[in-house]
Design a protein around this motif. Structure first.
Motif, PDB file in Angstrom:
ATOM      1  N   GLN A  22       0.833  -1.201   0.000  1.00  0.00           N
ATOM      2  CA  GLN A  22       0.000   0.000   0.000  1.00  0.00           C
ATOM      3  C   GLN A  22       0.866   1.248   0.000  1.00  0.00           C
ATOM      4  OE1 GLN A  22      -3.655   0.376  -0.206  1.00  0.00           O
ATOM      5  NE2 GLN A  22      -2.556   2.182  -0.922  1.00  0.00           N
ATOM      6  N   GLN A  64      -5.055   0.125  -2.593  1.00  0.00           N
ATOM      7  CA  GLN A  64      -5.682   1.224  -3.328  1.00  0.00           C
ATOM      8  C   GLN A  64      -4.602   1.953  -4.112  1.00  0.00           C
ATOM      9  OE1 GLN A  64      -8.129   3.753  -0.868  1.00  0.00           O
ATOM     10  NE2 GLN A  64      -8.095   5.423  -2.359  1.00  0.00           N
ATOM     11  N   ASN A  65      -4.866   2.203  -5.395  1.00  0.00           N
ATOM     12  CA  ASN A  65      -3.896   2.875  -6.253  1.00  0.00           C
ATOM     13  C   ASN A  65      -4.325   4.266  -6.698  1.00  0.00           C
ATOM     14  OD1 ASN A  65      -1.556   0.988  -7.061  1.00  0.00           O
ATOM     15  ND2 ASN A  65      -3.354  -0.333  -7.100  1.00  0.00           N
ATOM     16  N   GLU A 112      -5.533  -6.599  -1.118  1.00  0.00           N
ATOM     17  CA  GLU A 112      -5.746  -5.549  -2.120  1.00  0.00           C
ATOM     18  C   GLU A 112      -5.185  -4.223  -1.631  1.00  0.00           C
ATOM     19  OE1 GLU A 112      -7.153  -5.663  -5.269  1.00  0.00           O
ATOM     20  OE2 GLU A 112      -7.024  -7.833  -4.966  1.00  0.00           O
TER      21      GLU A 112
END
Length: 178
Positions: free
Chosen positions: A24, A78-79, A76
């Motif tokens: 992240q 966040q981009n 997962e």
């Protein structure tokens, strides 16, 4: 190999959390790099390495204590972000979550009379106080700066620039710290 306790299972899960945090922070750093904010990007690239090192410290503990050590997939990340404030808020939320996880690990070690595990986590507890405080301050600075991110860049260069000596009390990382 010893039987897996609840503490050992939580520690294995924490390795995944630390690697996910590293990813992240890489996503945040790349976004900042693309936005031409080199000081903030460098800060978060360094944070990514730090989180990776935390995971590898936990792996070293597993290896040293004859526990099964595995390198997990990561969660997962966040981009995409609408603003610098959003990504710093995400980083602060992530650090608070990790603090809760480390606290649960320490409590579990204590409840299971795992004194070695409890002692191992003392450094991480101290580290999390520093991480939450640092991210809280950065969020305050970002909010004060508003749209003038040059003030944030200046603050990061002046106040958060890496250069601290290695912490001699830190646990060893498997393969060595980066």
């Amino acid at each position: 190999m010893t039987d897996e306790s609840k503490f050992h299972a939580l520690l294995r899960d924490q390795v995944r959390s630390e690697f996910t945090a590293a990813q992240q922070y890489l996503a945040i750093a790349v976004w900042l790099d693309d936005a031409d904010l080199p000081q903030l990007a460098a800060h978060f690239y360094a944070q990514a390495v730090e989180e990776r090192n935390h995971a590898m410290m936990m792996v070293r503990y597993q290896l040293d204590n004859d526990l099964t050590a595995t390198i997990p997939s990561v969660g997962e990340v966040q981009n995409d972000f609408a603003s610098v404030e959003e990504l710093v808020q995400l980083a602060l939320t992530q650090e608070k979550q990790v603090t809760e996880q480390i606290t649960t690990l320490a409590r579990t070690a204590r409840d299971e009379d795992d004194y070695l595990g409890e002692q191992f986590l003392q450094w991480f507890l101290k580290e999390q106080v520093e991480e939450v405080a640092s991210m809280t301050t950065l969020l305050t600075i970002v909010r004060r700066a508003g749209d003038d991110l040059f003030h944030v860049e200046d603050f990061v260069a002046r106040e958060l620039a890496r250069g601290d000596a290695a912490d001699a009390t830190a646990p060893a990382a498997a393969g060595g710290a980066l």
